[in-house]
Design a protein around this motif. Structure first.
Motif, short mmCIF file in Angstrom:
data_model
loop_
_atom_site.label_atom_id
_atom_site.label_comp_id
_atom_site.label_asym_id
_atom_site.label_seq_id
_atom_site.Cartn_x
_atom_site.Cartn_y
_atom_site.Cartn_z
N MET A 133 0.83 -1.20 0.00
CA MET A 133 0.00 0.00 0.00
C MET A 133 0.87 1.26 0.00
N VAL A 134 0.44 2.26 -0.73
CA VAL A 134 1.23 3.49 -0.82
C VAL A 134 0.77 4.48 0.24
N ALA A 135 1.73 5.01 0.99
CA ALA A 135 1.43 6.04 1.98
C ALA A 135 2.07 7.35 1.55
N ILE A 136 1.31 8.44 1.70
CA ILE A 136 1.86 9.78 1.40
C ILE A 136 2.09 10.45 2.75
N ARG A 137 3.29 10.98 2.93
CA ARG A 137 3.60 11.65 4.20
C ARG A 137 4.59 12.78 3.97
N ARG A 138 4.79 13.58 5.03
CA ARG A 138 5.74 14.68 4.94
C ARG A 138 7.17 14.15 4.88
N PHE A 139 8.00 14.87 4.17
CA PHE A 139 9.44 14.58 4.12
C PHE A 139 10.03 14.71 5.52
N GLU A 140 10.92 13.80 5.85
CA GLU A 140 11.71 13.91 7.09
C GLU A 140 13.19 13.93 6.70
N PRO A 141 14.03 14.60 7.50
CA PRO A 141 15.45 14.72 7.14
C PRO A 141 16.11 13.38 6.79
N ARG A 142 15.69 12.30 7.44
CA ARG A 142 16.30 10.98 7.16
C ARG A 142 15.98 10.48 5.74
N ASP A 143 15.03 11.15 5.04
CA ASP A 143 14.64 10.74 3.68
C ASP A 143 15.56 11.29 2.60
N ALA A 144 16.46 12.22 2.96
CA ALA A 144 17.17 13.00 1.95
C ALA A 144 17.88 12.14 0.89
N ALA A 145 18.60 11.11 1.33
CA ALA A 145 19.35 10.30 0.37
C ALA A 145 18.41 9.54 -0.56
N ARG A 146 17.30 9.06 -0.02
CA ARG A 146 16.36 8.28 -0.84
C ARG A 146 15.58 9.19 -1.80
N VAL A 147 15.26 10.40 -1.36
CA VAL A 147 14.58 11.34 -2.27
C VAL A 147 15.54 11.75 -3.39
N SER A 148 16.78 11.99 -3.04
CA SER A 148 17.79 12.32 -4.05
C SER A 148 17.87 11.20 -5.09
N ALA A 149 17.86 9.95 -4.63
CA ALA A 149 17.96 8.80 -5.55
C ALA A 149 16.73 8.72 -6.45
N VAL A 150 15.53 9.02 -5.90
CA VAL A 150 14.30 9.00 -6.71
C VAL A 150 14.38 10.07 -7.81
N ILE A 151 14.79 11.28 -7.42
CA ILE A 151 14.88 12.37 -8.40
C ILE A 151 15.89 12.02 -9.49
N ARG A 152 17.05 11.54 -9.05
CA ARG A 152 18.13 11.29 -10.01
C ARG A 152 17.77 10.15 -10.98
N GLU A 153 17.24 9.06 -10.46
CA GLU A 153 16.90 7.93 -11.35
C GLU A 153 15.78 8.31 -12.30
N THR A 154 14.75 9.01 -11.77
CA THR A 154 13.61 9.35 -12.62
C THR A 154 14.01 10.33 -13.71
N MET A 155 14.82 11.31 -13.35
CA MET A 155 15.30 12.25 -14.38
C MET A 155 16.08 11.53 -15.47
N ALA A 156 16.99 10.66 -15.03
CA ALA A 156 17.86 9.98 -15.99
C ALA A 156 17.06 9.10 -16.95
N VAL A 157 15.97 8.50 -16.45
CA VAL A 157 15.19 7.58 -17.28
C VAL A 157 14.03 8.31 -17.98
#
Ligand code: COA
Length: 150
Positions: free
Chosen positions: A1-25
């Motif tokens: 199940m997909v949950a939508i929530r506020r960003f937390e500082p511990r998410d930074a590396a994983r959000v960076s990876a999502v942005i980078r992979e999605t942009m590249a593809v």
């Protein structure tokens, strides 16, 4: 199940990876690699953490995996990405609805976005209208769009 929530500082590396992979593809058909590369480099974990501290940022998580993100900078939608393998399942629509709700709660009457070529149809089918001709953005053509929230 997909949950939508506020960003937390511990998410930074994983959000960076999502942005980078999605942009590249997903955005590689929109923009030439030599112009996309600096943008991909820009969204480091450190930069993502700094940006998230000064704007609203939401994430989508499925079974512990961070799969999407969206931001709101004032009245402007920013950094909206869903991992390629998770696209087309309504996660983007949920992120968009959640950030529009947040914008409404902040008293924003009109949301704007500088859409990628890839994103235009998605926004158009969700009530966004072009505000003018496409223009030259950081990596190539972008389309100014807006939606009235009232
Ligand atoms: C724009 C984006 C965030 C949408 O996320 P998403 O989770 O795919 O969104 P949804 O699943 O809610 O809707 C995707 C649309 O594509 C359709 N679709 C169907 N199969 C699909 C597939 N395999 N892949 C992608 N989209 C598909 C969906 O039916 C839907 O169509 P609709 O707009 O007519 O309703 C995502 O495509 C993305 O990350 N794109 C690259 C980054 C980008 O350009 N972002 C916008 C920056 S302004």
């Amino acid at each position: 199940m997909v949950a939508i929530r506020r960003f937390e500082p511990r998410d930074a590396a994983r959000v960076s990876a999502v942005i980078r992979e999605t942009m590249a593809v997903s955005n590689s058909g929109d923009y030439p690699p030599e112009r996309l590369r600096p943008l991909i480099d820009y969204f480091s974990p450190e930069k993502v953490a700094l940006l998230a501290a000064e704007r609203d940022c939401l994430v989508a998580e499925e079974d512990g995996r961070l799969v999407g993100t969206i931001g709101l900078d004032g009245a402007e939608l920013v950094t909206f990405f869903v991992l390629p393998a998770y696209q087309g399942r309504g996660i983007g629509a949920r992120l968009l609805a959640a950030i529009e709700e947040l914008a409404r709660a902040r008293g924003v009457a009109r949301v704007t976005v500088d859409s990628s070529i890839t994103g235009e149809r998605f926004y158009a089918s969700r009530g966004y209208a072009r505000t003018g001709a496409s223009f030259e953005g950081t990596a190539g053509p972008q389309i100014g769009m807006e939606k009235h929230l009232t």
